[in-house]
Design an enzyme around this catalytic site. Structure first.
Site, mmCIF file in Angstrom:
data_model
loop_
_atom_site.group_PDB
_atom_site.id
_atom_site.type_symbol
_atom_site.label_atom_id
_atom_site.label_comp_id
_atom_site.label_asym_id
_atom_site.label_seq_id
_atom_site.Cartn_x
_atom_site.Cartn_y
_atom_site.Cartn_z
ATOM 1 N N ASP A 1 93.804 103.852 -1.092
ATOM 2 C CA ASP A 1 93.024 104.989 -0.613
ATOM 3 C C ASP A 1 93.597 106.225 -1.321
ATOM 4 O O ASP A 1 94.621 106.159 -2.027
ATOM 5 C CB ASP A 1 93.102 105.106 0.910
ATOM 6 C CG ASP A 1 91.957 105.968 1.451
ATOM 7 O OD1 ASP A 1 91.257 106.622 0.651
ATOM 8 O OD2 ASP A 1 91.743 105.982 2.675
HETATM 9 C C1 BGC Z 1 89.249 108.290 2.667
HETATM 10 C C2 BGC Z 1 88.426 107.159 2.104
HETATM 11 C C3 BGC Z 1 87.582 107.640 0.964
HETATM 12 C C4 BGC Z 1 88.488 108.270 -0.081
HETATM 13 C C5 BGC Z 1 87.737 108.747 -1.295
HETATM 14 C C6 BGC Z 1 89.983 109.075 1.598
HETATM 15 O O1 BGC Z 1 90.535 110.223 2.113
HETATM 16 O O2 BGC Z 1 90.172 107.776 3.599
HETATM 17 O O3 BGC Z 1 87.622 106.625 3.126
HETATM 18 O O4 BGC Z 1 86.844 106.580 0.426
HETATM 19 O O5 BGC Z 1 89.144 109.369 0.508
HETATM 20 O O6 BGC Z 1 86.959 109.841 -1.055
#
Ligand code: BGC
Length: 778
Positions: A295
């Protein structure tokens, strides 16, 4: 010099030839779950790659700084040219993406195409309800179609990879991201996970209107302590396997192409560095053969988690099974694959084979998408004009939105509203386009969403006079209000005093036959980093609602929310409550369709609504305990498992939702009261539409395993069907139960069904009492 040049030239020519050879004859219908048909091609590219180029394939920077025309000169462009980037995210438009892809194809040495990822979560520009709302439709066909349409629109804009579905089970509405998932139930969550993956990926990823899905957040992200986002998770294996892991597994079984590691720790090791999770379980036990991405800055975050320095955390992640590092390649982030792996390799801390394994997975994904065959397959500059946010797509989104709304209360059939008289629409959420789509709607043109006021005027017709007053700001607390109206989803603070706003509202109310109060959360009150400790409607809006109720006029509460709220007081006082979540770009029209009865509501809750925050975590499939209450009336019993200040049951249970019509259930029958392991039992029930409208009902089947080698939940959903029943008609609904439906993980984590007695319940929500029993025999 010229000799050297010639050797280099000859080498490059061979490289190009090899890659061209690799690109052709791609198998068209790869399903992602088969063995890797691209192995040879992948290996031959790998053999040409330098260490830097290999590490580059694992790099997923954020591409915010690239704009059309600038692509060639940006910093990232230079890195792409040098082969140091595997994919980009947050860049959209076929034109821009084509320009960037061209850099990889025409200027980088090995011409490896890039992935383009984005959070396409509940639709693209045509926006559907937030996932929690979408799940409340209980309609798998519809949910799959939303993912198909999202893929069609996103790919028309050049994007080939979505960070969806989010399948984290959550039983804690304090956690803001409960809005992004499908609620509390592993069975329903698994069905939805499958529908979403199938919708995005279709049956052929080489088409130009399907895209790679990414199931997230692996794993257990929905169970942070105290509901605080990013907080510690600690859970027994048996709970994990039975209650939290099934939806991720369902996505893997459906062939999901990628998995995102979650921010939280599991058994004391952050998911991003957890080999048991990312390799032993995901790959060895479940057979996942796609790639794993961190993530956002998840790799770096293992430093504050306390897992070591920048080298150690990157080594840990790679060895655990992470293939791609999201957002690490930025000056502000100290740890990233691109900043450490080369040195770790030189020092022998990681092996070339560790690195190659990850690189191969990234190259394979690009083959699966058909990008080597045609790197510009998503870059048809004309597609977006005819495929994105079209009238047909918007009509579909309006229908989907109506299916997601949940009628929580409807005293004396106040709803549906008549299409005559005067309606006063009052509340800070009545006329705000930007708050309609909800959290994670990055491709939505927020201003183009239809607010409730506009929707009501359109749907009501000429015989209805619609009056409007804002009624109040979002909350008394200005600082809080700022925090929950960000990212362009503002509701400008009204300069008038609370009293002036209220007076205007009361004057509108006095001229109205019925009041529609548009009240609740703003879009940014739920979603990432929007955890709360208070589940009530903001006090200022509660005060407005109470003032409206005092007028004696009938009040319909149109509740906007991204989470289960504790609306115990409103449930007591307000005659009609329609929960509309954040229902997408067509919200205002869809809400009005339901309010006026053009569509009969059929949504059912997929997450329990508590009476108060102190009951959280609260969910229907809990255990019985050794001291269950002896009554169902909510009466306190000393030395039993209950509270002295509030009854145990929730305000609205899982599966709950009313209709404008009534459904009666009878004649529950089992084809046999014995089930042996090789057969199945048919469960049937008659459902009669005994009210005054045609309607849809979600018929739900639950079981209870009465005795087990480990304690079993008091109820477990094992089947559901959404059926259309005309007013006055009766339908016989049948379900099949087989031994597979009775299996669970025991204390050895074996997936077993244990002989013995089971109860089966069928009904309109998880409180279903119509019951029979059967025995599983050996
Ligand atoms: C979130 C994810 C997301 C990623 C990309 C993160 O902060 O937890 O769900 O896909 O950002 O935007």
């Amino acid at each position: 010099m010229s000799k050297l040049f010639n050797i280099k030239y000859a080498f490059l020519s061979i490289t190009v030839l090899l890659i061209v050879a690799c690109n052709s004859n791609q198998k068209k219908s790869d399903t992602l779950s088969s063995d890797n048909p691209f192995e040879e091609k992948v290996d031959s590219i790998l053999s040409l790659m330098t260490v830097d180029e290999k590490i580059g394939q694992l790099n997923l920077p954020v591409s915010g700084d690239i704009t059309t025309g600038q692509a060639q000169s940006s910093d990232i462009a230079k890195k792409i040219e040098e082969g140091l980037v595997g994919g980009l995210f947050n860049i959209k438009s076929a034109e821009k993406i084509k320009e960037v892809q061209k850099i990889a194809i025409e200027k980088s040495r090995l011409k490896i195409p890039l992935l383009f990822g984005m959070d396409v979560i509940h639709g693209y520009q045509t926006t559907f309800p937030i996932p929690l709302g979408l799940s409340s439709s209980w309609d798998m066909k519809l949910i799959k179609q939303t993912a198909q349409m999202a893929a069609k629109e996103a790919t028309a804009d050049g994007i080939n990879w979505t960070f969806s579905p989010m399948v984290d089970i959550s039983r804690d509405p304090r956690w803001g991201r409960v809005s992004e998932g499908s609620g509390e139930d592993p069975f329903l969550g698994s069905e939805i996970a499958k529908a979403m993956v199938e919708g995005y990926q279709g049956d052929d990823l080489t088409k130009n209107n399907t895209m790679l899905a990414c199931v997230k957040h692996f794993a257990l992200y929905g169970a942070p302590e105290a509901g605080r986002d990013y907080n510690t998770v600690d859970m027994s294996r048996i709970r994990m396997y039975n209650e939290y892991l099934p939806p991720y597994k369902a996505a893997v079984d459906a062939g999901v192409g990628s998995v995102m590691a979650s921010f939280n720790e599991i058994d004391g090791i952050p998911a991003t560095g957890n080999k048991w999770l990312l390799t032993d379980l995901l790959r060895d036990d479940w057979g996942f053969n796609g790639f794993v991405v961190t993530d956002y800055t998840g790799l770096y975050e293992m430093i504050p988690h306390g897992m070591g320095d920048k080298y150690q955390v990157a080594e840990l992640a790679l060895k655990a099974g992470v293939d791609m590092d999201m957002a690490g390649d930025s000056p502000a982030i100290p740890a990233a694959f691109v900043k450490t792996l080369k040195q770790s390799l030189e020092e022998g801390k990681i092996s070339m084979s560790d690195l190659d394994t990850a690189v191969k997975r990234m190259l394979t994904a690009k083959y699966r998408l058909g990008l080597f065959d045609d790197p510009y397959k998503y870059c048809d500059l004309n597609r977006s004009k005819t495929e994105v946010f079209t009238p047909e797509n918007r009509t579909f989104a309006r229908k989907v939105a109506t299916e997601s709304m949940v009628l929580l209360k409807n005293e004396n059939n106040l709803l549906p509203l008549k299409k005559s008289g005067t309606i006063g629409v009052i509340g800070p959420l009545a006329n705000t386009a930007v708050n309609m789509a909800g959290t994670w709607s990055v491709a939505t043109k927020q201003n183009l969403s239809i607010p409730l006021l506009e929707g009501l005027k359109t749907v009501a017709g000429e015989d209805v006079k619609v009056l409007y007053a804002k009624g109040s700001n979002v909350d008394y607390d200005l600082e809080y209000e700022k925090r929950v109206t960000m990212f362009g989803k503002d509701i400008p603070r009204d300069g008038r005093t609370d009293k002036q706003l209220l007076d205007e509202a009361l004057s509108v109310a006095s001229k109205s036959d019925v009041i529609v109060a548009a009240i609740g959360e703003t879009a940014e009150m739920s979603g990432e980093c929007s955890s709360v400790t208070n589940l009530q409607i903001p006090q200022l809006q509660k005060d407005l609602l109470n003032a409206l109720l005092k007028t004696g006029k009938p009040v319909v509460l149109v509740l906007f929310t991204g989470r289960p709220l504790a609306i115990t007081e409103e449930n007591e006082k307000v005659p009609a409550i329609l929960n509309v979540w954040f229902s997408g770009s067509e919200a205002g029209l869809a809400i009005s369709d339901v309010l006026f009865g053009d569509v009969n509501p059929s949504g059912k809750l997929t997450a329990t609504f508590p009476r108060n925050v102190g009951q959280v975590p609260i969910y229907y499939n809990h255990k019985n305990t050794g001291r269950p209450l002896g009554n169902n009336d909510g009466k306190f019993e000393k030395f039993k498992s209950n509270y002295i200040d509030v009854r145990n049951e929730p305000l609205y249970p899982f599966g709950y939702g009313l209709s404008y019509t009534d459904f009666t259930y009878n004649n529950l029958k089992l084809s046999s009261n014995q089930l042996n392991p090789n057969s199945s039992i048919e469960v049937s029930v008659n459902v009669t539409n005994s009210g005054n409208y045609d309607g849809k009902e979600v018929v739900q089947l639950y079981i209870r395993d009465l005795v087990g080698s480990v304690t079993r939940p008091v109820k477990e959903l094992k089947g559901f069907q959404k059926v259309d029943i005309k007013n006055g008609d009766t339908k016989t609904i049948t379900f099949q139960l087989s031994v597979e439906d009775l299996k669970f993980y025991n204390s050895n984590l074996d997936f077993v069904a244990e002989p013995g007695e089971f109860e089966v319940f069928v009904g309109t929500n998880s409180n279903a009492t119509l019951k029979d029993t059967f025995e599983l025999v050996k």
